[in-house]
Motif scaffolding. Structure first.
Motif, PDB file in Angstrom:
ATOM      1  N   TYR A  93       0.851  -1.184   0.000  1.00  0.00           N
ATOM      2  CA  TYR A  93       0.000   0.000   0.000  1.00  0.00           C
ATOM      3  C   TYR A  93       0.890   1.238   0.000  1.00  0.00           C
ATOM      4  CZ  TYR A  93      -3.991  -2.907   1.291  1.00  0.00           C
ATOM      5  OH  TYR A  93      -4.992  -3.850   1.299  1.00  0.00           O
ATOM      6  N   THR A  94       0.343   2.332  -0.459  1.00  0.00           N
ATOM      7  CA  THR A  94       1.019   3.620  -0.418  1.00  0.00           C
ATOM      8  C   THR A  94       0.223   4.532   0.499  1.00  0.00           C
ATOM      9  OG1 THR A  94       1.777   3.342  -2.690  1.00  0.00           O
ATOM     10  CG2 THR A  94       1.852   5.561  -1.793  1.00  0.00           C
ATOM     11  N   LEU A  95       0.925   5.248   1.365  1.00  0.00           N
ATOM     12  CA  LEU A  95       0.301   6.223   2.244  1.00  0.00           C
ATOM     13  C   LEU A  95       0.664   7.611   1.725  1.00  0.00           C
ATOM     14  CD1 LEU A  95      -1.360   6.345   4.899  1.00  0.00           C
ATOM     15  CD2 LEU A  95       0.811   6.651   6.089  1.00  0.00           C
ATOM     16  N   GLU A  96      -0.366   8.438   1.446  1.00  0.00           N
ATOM     17  CA  GLU A  96      -0.152   9.783   0.915  1.00  0.00           C
ATOM     18  C   GLU A  96      -0.869  10.794   1.789  1.00  0.00           C
ATOM     19  OE1 GLU A  96      -1.546   9.701  -3.127  1.00  0.00           O
ATOM     20  OE2 GLU A  96       0.126   8.464  -3.797  1.00  0.00           O
ATOM     21  N   ILE A  97      -0.393  12.036   1.741  1.00  0.00           N
ATOM     22  CA  ILE A  97      -0.998  13.102   2.538  1.00  0.00           C
ATOM     23  C   ILE A  97      -1.075  14.372   1.689  1.00  0.00           C
ATOM     24  CG2 ILE A  97       1.182  13.938   3.538  1.00  0.00           C
ATOM     25  CD1 ILE A  97      -0.393  14.228   6.224  1.00  0.00           C
ATOM     26  N   SER A  98      -2.097  15.158   1.916  1.00  0.00           N
ATOM     27  CA  SER A  98      -2.198  16.482   1.302  1.00  0.00           C
ATOM     28  C   SER A  98      -2.733  17.443   2.359  1.00  0.00           C
ATOM     29  CB  SER A  98      -3.097  16.457   0.056  1.00  0.00           C
ATOM     30  OG  SER A  98      -4.378  15.962   0.363  1.00  0.00           O
ATOM     31  N   PHE A  99      -2.487  18.726   2.154  1.00  0.00           N
ATOM     32  CA  PHE A  99      -2.879  19.754   3.119  1.00  0.00           C
ATOM     33  C   PHE A  99      -3.700  20.828   2.431  1.00  0.00           C
ATOM     34  CE2 PHE A  99       1.091  17.917   4.588  1.00  0.00           C
ATOM     35  CZ  PHE A  99       0.811  17.635   5.912  1.00  0.00           C
ATOM     36  N   ALA A 100      -4.665  21.398   3.150  1.00  0.00           N
ATOM     37  CA  ALA A 100      -5.479  22.482   2.598  1.00  0.00           C
ATOM     38  C   ALA A 100      -6.006  23.350   3.733  1.00  0.00           C
ATOM     39  CB  ALA A 100      -6.649  21.938   1.787  1.00  0.00           C
ATOM     40  N   HIS A 101      -6.341  24.598   3.385  1.00  0.00           N
ATOM     41  CA  HIS A 101      -6.997  25.475   4.347  1.00  0.00           C
ATOM     42  C   HIS A 101      -8.278  24.787   4.792  1.00  0.00           C
ATOM     43  CE1 HIS A 101      -4.994  29.047   2.137  1.00  0.00           C
ATOM     44  NE2 HIS A 101      -4.129  28.316   2.782  1.00  0.00           N
ATOM     45  N   SER A 102      -8.657  25.034   6.018  1.00  0.00           N
ATOM     46  CA  SER A 102      -9.770  24.286   6.587  1.00  0.00           C
ATOM     47  C   SER A 102     -10.678  25.193   7.399  1.00  0.00           C
ATOM     48  CB  SER A 102      -9.200  23.174   7.469  1.00  0.00           C
ATOM     49  OG  SER A 102     -10.220  22.392   7.968  1.00  0.00           O
ATOM     50  N   LYS A 144     -10.125  19.895  -2.584  1.00  0.00           N
ATOM     51  CA  LYS A 144     -10.050  18.487  -2.988  1.00  0.00           C
ATOM     52  C   LYS A 144      -8.963  18.247  -4.028  1.00  0.00           C
ATOM     53  CE  LYS A 144     -13.564  17.376  -0.446  1.00  0.00           C
ATOM     54  NZ  LYS A 144     -13.352  16.900   0.867  1.00  0.00           N
ATOM     55  N   ASN A 145      -8.407  19.309  -4.612  1.00  0.00           N
ATOM     56  CA  ASN A 145      -7.359  19.177  -5.620  1.00  0.00           C
ATOM     57  C   ASN A 145      -5.963  19.433  -5.056  1.00  0.00           C
ATOM     58  OD1 ASN A 145      -9.208  18.618  -7.734  1.00  0.00           O
ATOM     59  ND2 ASN A 145      -9.702  20.790  -7.828  1.00  0.00           N
ATOM     60  N   ALA A 146      -5.833  19.454  -3.731  1.00  0.00           N
ATOM     61  CA  ALA A 146      -4.522  19.665  -3.122  1.00  0.00           C
ATOM     62  C   ALA A 146      -3.588  18.527  -3.538  1.00  0.00           C
ATOM     63  CB  ALA A 146      -4.655  19.720  -1.606  1.00  0.00           C
ATOM     64  N   PRO A 147      -2.317  18.836  -3.831  1.00  0.00           N
ATOM     65  CA  PRO A 147      -1.402  17.787  -4.296  1.00  0.00           C
ATOM     66  C   PRO A 147      -1.089  16.774  -3.191  1.00  0.00           C
ATOM     67  CG  PRO A 147      -0.225  19.837  -3.948  1.00  0.00           C
ATOM     68  CD  PRO A 147      -1.683  20.141  -3.760  1.00  0.00           C
ATOM     69  N   ASP A 148      -1.076  15.493  -3.572  1.00  0.00           N
ATOM     70  CA  ASP A 148      -0.726  14.423  -2.640  1.00  0.00           C
ATOM     71  C   ASP A 148       0.785  14.273  -2.576  1.00  0.00           C
ATOM     72  OD1 ASP A 148      -3.383  13.752  -2.104  1.00  0.00           O
ATOM     73  OD2 ASP A 148      -3.483  12.387  -3.804  1.00  0.00           O
TER      74      ASP A 148
END
Length: 132
Positions: A94-103, A119-123
């Motif tokens: 499996y691959t674990l990815e993360i992205s960040f965005a204003h919330s 929803k289009n924040a880069p992983d």
């Protein structure tokens, strides 16, 4: 070289650990604030197998204890996020990815909840995991 960087903060280190019973993934992330931050950030964490998302979790960075809205320039923050894993995951890699965005925070009956605004924040790939 940071794992991730935007104009507000960078992720300098990360570590993952999976419990033996595979029910919980512990993700430790260290952030460094690059300036005083005036908004909340959330993380979207994805577990993928063969390029397909099998599980997604959302997390308010810094929790309610020390959210990004309170970070000052130069702050170094280490947090541990425990992500429950799906009950049944197939064996394999499996691959674990993360992205960040204003919330932005939305009032609810418990106080507030956050939403992942982009929803289009880069992983960013964190690591590969092997489940047996």
């Amino acid at each position: 070289q940071p794992l991730y960087q935007n104009t507000d903060f960078m992720v300098t280190t990360q570590e993952t650990a999976c419990e033996k019973n595979k029910k919980l993934l512990r993700l430790t992330i260290t952030y460094k604030s690059l300036q005083n931050i005036d908004q909340f950030y959330s993380a979207q964490i994805k577990l993928k197998q063969d390029g397909q998302i099998v599980y997604t979790a959302y997390h308010l960075v810094g929790y309610a204890v020390y959210p990004t809205l309170m970070w000052l320039s130069g702050d170094a923050i280490t947090e541990v996020y425990e992500m429950p894993l799906p009950r049944r995951q197939k064996e394999g890699e499996y691959t674990l990815e993360i992205s960040f965005a204003h919330s932005p925070l939305i009032p609810n009956e418990y106080g507030y909840t956050s939403i992942f605004a982009n929803k289009n924040a880069p992983d960013v790939k964190i690591t590969n995991l092997q489940f047996k």
